[in-house]
Scaffold this motif. Structure first.
Motif, PDB file in Angstrom:
ATOM      1  N   ALA A   1      22.561  54.534  54.921  1.00 42.95           N
ATOM      2  CA  ALA A   1      22.796  53.107  55.192  1.00 42.95           C
ATOM      3  C   ALA A   1      24.237  52.722  54.857  1.00 42.95           C
ATOM      4  CB  ALA A   1      21.823  52.244  54.395  1.00 42.95           C
ATOM      5  N   ARG A   2      24.744  53.222  53.753  1.00 42.77           N
ATOM      6  CA  ARG A   2      26.133  52.918  53.360  1.00 42.77           C
ATOM      7  C   ARG A   2      27.112  53.495  54.379  1.00 42.77           C
ATOM      8  NH1 ARG A   2      29.132  49.161  51.101  1.00 42.77           N
ATOM      9  NH2 ARG A   2      30.868  49.994  49.911  1.00 42.77           N
ATOM     10  N   ALA A   3      26.858  54.690  54.840  1.00 41.85           N
ATOM     11  CA  ALA A   3      27.734  55.316  55.843  1.00 41.85           C
ATOM     12  C   ALA A   3      27.756  54.483  57.122  1.00 41.85           C
ATOM     13  CB  ALA A   3      27.279  56.741  56.136  1.00 41.85           C
ATOM     14  N   VAL A   4      26.599  53.984  57.537  1.00 39.27           N
ATOM     15  CA  VAL A   4      26.533  53.152  58.739  1.00 39.27           C
ATOM     16  C   VAL A   4      27.339  51.866  58.522  1.00 39.27           C
ATOM     17  CG1 VAL A   4      24.984  51.750  60.179  1.00 39.27           C
ATOM     18  CG2 VAL A   4      24.370  54.109  59.603  1.00 39.27           C
ATOM     19  N   GLU A   5      27.145  51.228  57.384  1.00 37.70           N
ATOM     20  CA  GLU A   5      27.875  49.989  57.075  1.00 37.70           C
ATOM     21  C   GLU A   5      29.383  50.183  57.133  1.00 37.70           C
ATOM     22  OE1 GLU A   5      26.607  48.780  53.206  1.00 37.70           O
ATOM     23  OE2 GLU A   5      24.565  48.348  53.889  1.00 37.70           O
ATOM     24  N   LEU A   6      29.832  51.309  56.585  1.00 39.27           N
ATOM     25  CA  LEU A   6      31.270  51.577  56.530  1.00 39.27           C
ATOM     26  C   LEU A   6      31.786  52.303  57.764  1.00 39.27           C
ATOM     27  CD1 LEU A   6      31.538  52.675  52.787  1.00 39.27           C
ATOM     28  CD2 LEU A   6      32.097  50.441  53.777  1.00 39.27           C
ATOM     29  N   ARG A   7      30.877  52.559  58.709  1.00 40.46           N
ATOM     30  CA  ARG A   7      31.221  53.294  59.931  1.00 40.46           C
ATOM     31  C   ARG A   7      31.868  54.645  59.619  1.00 40.46           C
ATOM     32  NH1 ARG A   7      32.305  48.907  64.479  1.00 40.46           N
ATOM     33  NH2 ARG A   7      31.079  47.266  63.553  1.00 40.46           N
ATOM     34  N   THR A   8      31.233  55.294  58.664  1.00 40.49           N
ATOM     35  CA  THR A   8      31.693  56.609  58.227  1.00 40.49           C
ATOM     36  C   THR A   8      30.787  57.662  58.835  1.00 40.49           C
ATOM     37  OG1 THR A   8      32.464  55.706  56.124  1.00 40.49           O
ATOM     38  CG2 THR A   8      32.081  58.087  56.225  1.00 40.49           C
ATOM     39  N   ARG A   9      31.384  58.620  59.501  1.00 34.61           N
ATOM     40  CA  ARG A   9      30.612  59.708  60.089  1.00 34.61           C
ATOM     41  C   ARG A   9      30.388  60.779  59.021  1.00 34.61           C
ATOM     42  NH1 ARG A   9      31.252  64.584  61.807  1.00 34.61           N
ATOM     43  NH2 ARG A   9      29.997  65.437  63.475  1.00 34.61           N
TER      44      ARG A   9
END
Length: 139
Positions: free
Chosen positions: A111-119
């Motif tokens: 979820a955090r990766a999605v929020e930060l647009r981190t692949r």
């Protein structure tokens, strides 16, 4: 690198896990034990991912264990999971609850990766999943 993402977001990930546990039904969570266990587990995942970036990536198995769960050597993660699981089960937590606690970490990471647009690379997500699987089997 995923270990950098986890390190930078460590506090946020632990807080998210704490919030998820607080919303869960009985038996009541053992906050201090849970927080310590999630933090320790997260640190072991970070260590595993760092070792995988070295010239000897298979050395990470000493930290996190073999993917298939077979092997004579008990990993750092396996030993810690067994100790932490036993500590949580004594005050009345269920195995299901402890497993859910570790699953919360996985959900929080994605979820955090999605929020930060981190692949997050698939191979590193496989490492995370392997660590979660190993953690659950050591309880």
């Amino acid at each position: 690198m995923m270990h950098e993402f986890l390190t930078e977001n460590r506090g946020e990930l632990i807080e998210r896990c704490r919030e998820k546990v607080a919303k869960r039904a009985a038996p009541e969570a053992v906050g201090e034990e849970l927080e310590h266990g999630i933090a320790m587990f997260l640190d072991q995942i970070i260590k595993t991912l760092r070792v995988e970036e070295t010239a000897e990536p298979m050395e990470s198995r000493k930290v996190s264990g073999e993917a298939d769960g077979v092997g004579a050597v008990i990993s750092e993660m396996g030993a810690a999971a067994k100790e932490h699981g036993c500590a949580l089960l004594q005050p009345g937590c269920t195995i299901e609850q402890v497993v859910h606690d570790y699953g919360d970490l996985c959900h929080s990471v994605t979820a955090r990766a999605v929020e930060l647009r981190t692949r997050l690379p698939n191979e590193k997500l496989r490492t995370l999943t392997r660590c979660l699987d190993r953690q659950s089997t050591r309880l």
